[in-house]
Design an enzyme around this catalytic site. Structure first.
Site, mmCIF file in Angstrom:
data_model
loop_
_atom_site.group_PDB
_atom_site.id
_atom_site.type_symbol
_atom_site.label_atom_id
_atom_site.label_comp_id
_atom_site.label_asym_id
_atom_site.label_seq_id
_atom_site.Cartn_x
_atom_site.Cartn_y
_atom_site.Cartn_z
ATOM 1 N N ASP A 25 2.106 15.784 13.258
ATOM 2 C CA ASP A 25 2.490 15.594 11.854
ATOM 3 C C ASP A 25 1.265 15.394 10.972
ATOM 4 O OD1 ASP A 25 4.376 15.443 9.804
ATOM 5 O OD2 ASP A 25 4.510 13.271 9.913
ATOM 6 N N ALA B 46 8.101 6.503 6.662
ATOM 7 C CA ALA B 46 9.462 6.738 7.155
ATOM 8 C C ALA B 46 9.921 5.604 8.061
ATOM 9 C CB ALA B 46 9.502 8.062 7.893
ATOM 10 N N VAL C 74 0.838 -1.203 0.000
ATOM 11 C CA VAL C 74 0.000 0.000 0.000
ATOM 12 C C VAL C 74 0.871 1.250 0.000
ATOM 13 C CG1 VAL C 74 -1.667 1.352 1.335
ATOM 14 C CG2 VAL C 74 -1.962 -1.111 1.113
ATOM 15 N N GLY C 75 1.917 1.240 0.824
ATOM 16 C CA GLY C 75 2.772 2.420 0.887
ATOM 17 C C GLY C 75 3.954 2.201 1.800
#
Length: 360
Positions: free
Chosen positions: A141, A30, A26-27
């Site tokens: 964030d 960091a 999916v991704g």
């Protein structure tokens, strides 16, 4: 004993229990790789996040522990929820959460958002932030890629507890910079929940405009762009700057007047402009709160004071100042995972031998 299955995703070994199948990337974040999978137990699609090398340094171990504690504590419709957690034989940690089809970043880059979607998404963001802030948690964030959305337009905030104040020279945080509150850039000292309101304001503006509001090339350029729209910071904000270099830079900027946001967002509803004006305020203490934003006229179609809950308990941050060795963080982490699975470990040694159980 649980059976583990290995798969290679982007050159990374995913070692998961046979409960999960159909792994798809999916991704890459960091601090971890995320895959979608099918949960054979519930027949639901889930997201599985592998934490990269959680025990390689005390800093990474602490960060992983913090994320685990936050995922366990935060329970709200607009916050991502934990459905499983396990440690593999290779001692990698996997968080399993609900899977939402896309995120706000992908939506914003694919098409302009219609007014009713902007309104509904902002309402859910502020509803989630009201709860999170009431728990004594600052996201730190918030950005479009951390806001997940499904096909029903249900929205959930994710990636809690990972973001910390980063070195200004650190690369890889370009997208984060666009949404970062000025007090973080100016002082790098103590900050509070107001930083999330600023970030939400930047996201709101991006939904209205279809592009980032403050796309700075670096921190200096970022702050300069902010002052072009919002004017020179007031003296009470400038007086909080501790760094002489930062102070010198801010004072070197030309004096600027705040520009009316209605001139920039010509097609936006006046009530949307009014709310945005209250979110993008230099002085964090004068910024609107999540609770106040929910009661704003712009969000009136969705506002329901009886269905905008706060946290029952404040999050326990007592561990956050601890400077502990990796082995101690590991033991604490095992304890938290066993607690999640309602298992009592008789001893530290037993905790460390529970990995096979944890994966079941």
């Amino acid at each position: 004993m649980a059976e583990f299955v290995r798969a290679q995703i982007f050159g990374t070994t995913f070692e998961i229990t046979s409960r999960y199948s159909d792994l798809q990337p999916v991704g890459m974040g960091a601090f971890g790789l995320v895959c979608s999978a099918k949960d054979q137990l519930t027949s639901q699609n889930v997201a599985i996040k592998k934490i990269m090398k959680p025990f390689s340094t005390p800093v990474l171990a602490k960060r992983t522990y913090r994320e685990l504690k936050l995922l366990k504590h935060l329970k709200h419709e607009n916050v991502i929820s934990l459905s499983d957690i396990f440690i593999s034989p290779l001692e990698d940690i996997y968080f399993v959460t609900e899977l939402l089809g896309t995120d706000l970043h992908r939506l914003l880059t694919s098409r302009p958002l219609e007014k009713q979607f902007i309104q509904y998404f902002l309402y859910q963001i502020m509803r989630g932030l009201k709860y999170v802030h009431s728990a004594g948690v600052v996201h730190r964030d918030l950005k479009p890629s951390n806001i997940l959305v499904n096909e029903n337009c249900d929205l959930k905030i994710c990636d809690f507890g990972l973001a910390r104040i980063q070195d200004p020279q650190m690369t890889g945080y370009v997208s984060t910079r666009y949404y970062r509150a000025p007090e973080i850039m100016l002082t790098w000292q103590k900050y509070d929940v107001e930083v999330d309101i600023w970030s939400a304001g930047c996201i709101f503006a991006e939904m209205l405009e279809g592009k980032p509001l403050f796309p700075g090339k670096d921190h200096v350029n970022q702050f300069s762009i902010i002052t072009e729209l919002l004017g020179t910071p007031p003296d009470d904000v400038i007086n909080t700057i501790a760094s002489e270099n930062t102070l010198r830079f801010v004072k070197s900027l030309p004096m600027r007047e705040r520009q009316p946001l209605k001139n920039k967002f010509k097609n936006a509803d006046p009530t949307a402009i009014d709310l945005l004006e209250r979110m993008l305020v230099f002085d964090p203490k004068k910024r609107i709160t999540a609770t106040e934003a929910l009661a704003h006229e712009y969000l009136a179609p969705y506002h329901d004071p009886t269905d905008e809950p706060t946290a029952e308990l404040k999050f326990d941050w007592s561990f956050n100042d601890a400077d502990l060795p990796v082995d101690t963080w590991k033991i604490m982490m095992y304890s938290e995972i066993l607690d999640y699975h309602n298992v009592e470990a008789a001893s530290v040694g037993e905790m460390e031998n529970q990995q096979q159980y944890l994966a079941q």
